[in-house]
Enzyme design. Structure first.
Site, short mmCIF file in Angstrom:
data_model
loop_
_atom_site.label_atom_id
_atom_site.label_comp_id
_atom_site.label_asym_id
_atom_site.label_seq_id
_atom_site.Cartn_x
_atom_site.Cartn_y
_atom_site.Cartn_z
N TRP A 1 40.84 48.80 42.62
CA TRP A 1 41.85 49.39 43.51
C TRP A 1 42.51 48.35 44.42
O TRP A 1 43.45 48.65 45.13
CB TRP A 1 41.20 50.49 44.37
CG TRP A 1 41.00 51.77 43.63
CD1 TRP A 1 41.28 52.02 42.31
CD2 TRP A 1 40.48 53.01 44.16
NE1 TRP A 1 40.97 53.32 41.99
CE2 TRP A 1 40.48 53.95 43.11
CE3 TRP A 1 40.02 53.40 45.42
CZ2 TRP A 1 40.03 55.27 43.29
CZ3 TRP A 1 39.59 54.70 45.60
CH2 TRP A 1 39.59 55.64 44.55
N HIS B 1 38.01 36.98 41.06
CA HIS B 1 39.33 37.55 40.74
C HIS B 1 40.42 36.53 41.11
O HIS B 1 40.31 35.84 42.13
CB HIS B 1 39.54 38.85 41.51
CG HIS B 1 40.75 39.59 41.01
ND1 HIS B 1 42.02 39.23 41.38
CD2 HIS B 1 40.87 40.63 40.15
CE1 HIS B 1 42.89 40.04 40.76
NE2 HIS B 1 42.21 40.88 40.01
N GLU C 1 43.23 36.78 42.43
CA GLU C 1 43.84 36.93 43.76
C GLU C 1 42.96 36.28 44.82
O GLU C 1 43.45 35.70 45.79
CB GLU C 1 44.10 38.42 44.05
CG GLU C 1 45.29 38.93 43.25
CD GLU C 1 45.29 40.42 42.95
OE1 GLU C 1 44.53 41.17 43.57
OE2 GLU C 1 46.07 40.82 42.06
N GLU D 1 41.19 37.85 32.55
CA GLU D 1 42.42 38.35 33.17
C GLU D 1 43.42 37.20 33.30
O GLU D 1 43.36 36.44 34.29
CB GLU D 1 42.12 38.91 34.56
CG GLU D 1 41.17 40.08 34.57
CD GLU D 1 41.38 40.95 35.80
OE1 GLU D 1 41.75 42.11 35.64
OE2 GLU D 1 41.22 40.45 36.92
N GLY E 1 44.08 47.45 37.25
CA GLY E 1 44.53 47.41 38.64
C GLY E 1 45.47 48.56 38.95
O GLY E 1 45.04 49.71 39.14
N GLY E 2 46.76 48.28 38.95
CA GLY E 2 47.77 49.26 39.35
C GLY E 2 47.60 50.64 38.72
O GLY E 2 47.65 51.66 39.41
P1 PGA Z 1 46.83 45.06 37.02
O1 PGA Z 1 45.63 44.29 37.73
O2 PGA Z 1 46.22 46.05 36.06
O3 PGA Z 1 47.60 45.71 38.13
O4 PGA Z 1 47.63 44.03 36.28
C1 PGA Z 1 44.45 43.98 37.07
C2 PGA Z 1 43.51 43.25 37.98
O5 PGA Z 1 43.98 42.48 38.84
O6 PGA Z 1 42.29 43.42 37.90
#
Ligand code: PGA
Length: 247
Positions: free
Chosen positions: A10, A91, A93, A163, A229-230
């Site tokens: 999330w 991750h 990010e 990812e 994610g989204g």
């Molecule tokens: P996303 O993100 O499905 O929005 O591309 C995936 C994630 O960052 O785990």
């Protein structure tokens, strides 16, 4: 036979209302594992809601130590104490925005495993690395960093999520061929240590997974599920992804 996984990341989204909505509307999985990674503030609410189910709840991030003077941080031990069962680590990010170096990721990974939670190690290359034909090198570097920092490298009760950074949040998922190729290489990498984990290890794909592309990705040999994610913020869409994984 590896049990497939559909995991919701999330990120910094969600509310108590969304937790409540998921607890009412999420279709209970039959043949797959379903995991949700809410913000730390919403962990407890989801743990309570899904206590009687097979759905597992995890943290998106933890610090490397079990406790101490680390203002603003939470530990894997605390997540476990609340009833969480897993934690994401590495991750992109976190790596890009919060300075989680390979070394920090390795320490966090160890702290998660030591606390008795299941670590989900995220790895993936940037667009630049892919375009310069060094995608696997980048992923291998991330895997090696964790394995080296670990006294007894062993992937049992652990999960890897591939990812590609260029696919996260962009709407441009990796093609099934690209994802399969990399995930096959990751499985070979793990296999080189000859510890018999090759067939057991679950490798998820993440990056713009949606109900519309889940079916073509999940049929690949080395894609054992998704980190979403989204699309995981919409329970109907998430249920559809779970359905695609099941059938
Ligand atoms: P996303 O993100 O499905 O929005 O591309 C995936 C994630 O960052 O785990």
């Amino acid at each position: 036979m590896r049990k497939p996984v559909v995991a919701a990341n999330w990120k910094m989204n969600g509310s108590l209302e969304l937790c409540e909505h998921f607890s009412c509307e999420l279709v209970r999985p039959e043949a797959s594992d379903v995991w949700i990674f809410p913000t730390a503030l919403h962990l407890r609410s989801l743990v309570d809601s899904f206590r009687e189910s097979d759905i597992a709840i995890g943290a998106q991030n933890v610090w490397c130590e079990p406790e101490g003077a680390f203002t603003g941080e939470i530990s894997a031990r605390m997540v476990k104490n609340l009833g969480g069962q897993l934690a994401l680590v590495g991750h992109s990010e976190r790596r890009a925005m919060f300075g989680d170096s390979d070394t920090v990721v390795a320490r966090k990974f160890k702290s998660i495993a030591d606390a008795g939670l299941m670590p989900v190690l995220c790895v993936g290359e940037t667009l630049e690395e892919r375009e310069s034909d060094s995608a696997f090198e980048a992923v291998q570097r991330q895997l090696n960093a964790v394995e080296e920092a670990w006294d007894c490298p062993d992937y049992s009760h652990k999960v890897i999520a591939y990812e590609p950074v260029w696919a996260i949040g962009t709407g441009k998922a990796a093609t099934a061929e690209i994802a399969q190729e990399m995930q096959g290489l990751i499985r070979d990498h793990v296999d080189r240590r000859d510890s018999g984990e090759r067939e057991e290890l679950r490798i998820l794909y993440g990056g713009s997974v949606k109900a519309s592309n889940a079916a073509e990705l999940i049929v690949q040999n080395d894609i054992d599920g998704f980190l979403v994610g989204g699309a995981s913020l919409d329970v109907d869409e998430f249920n559809e992804i779970c359905e695609a994984v099941k059938s």
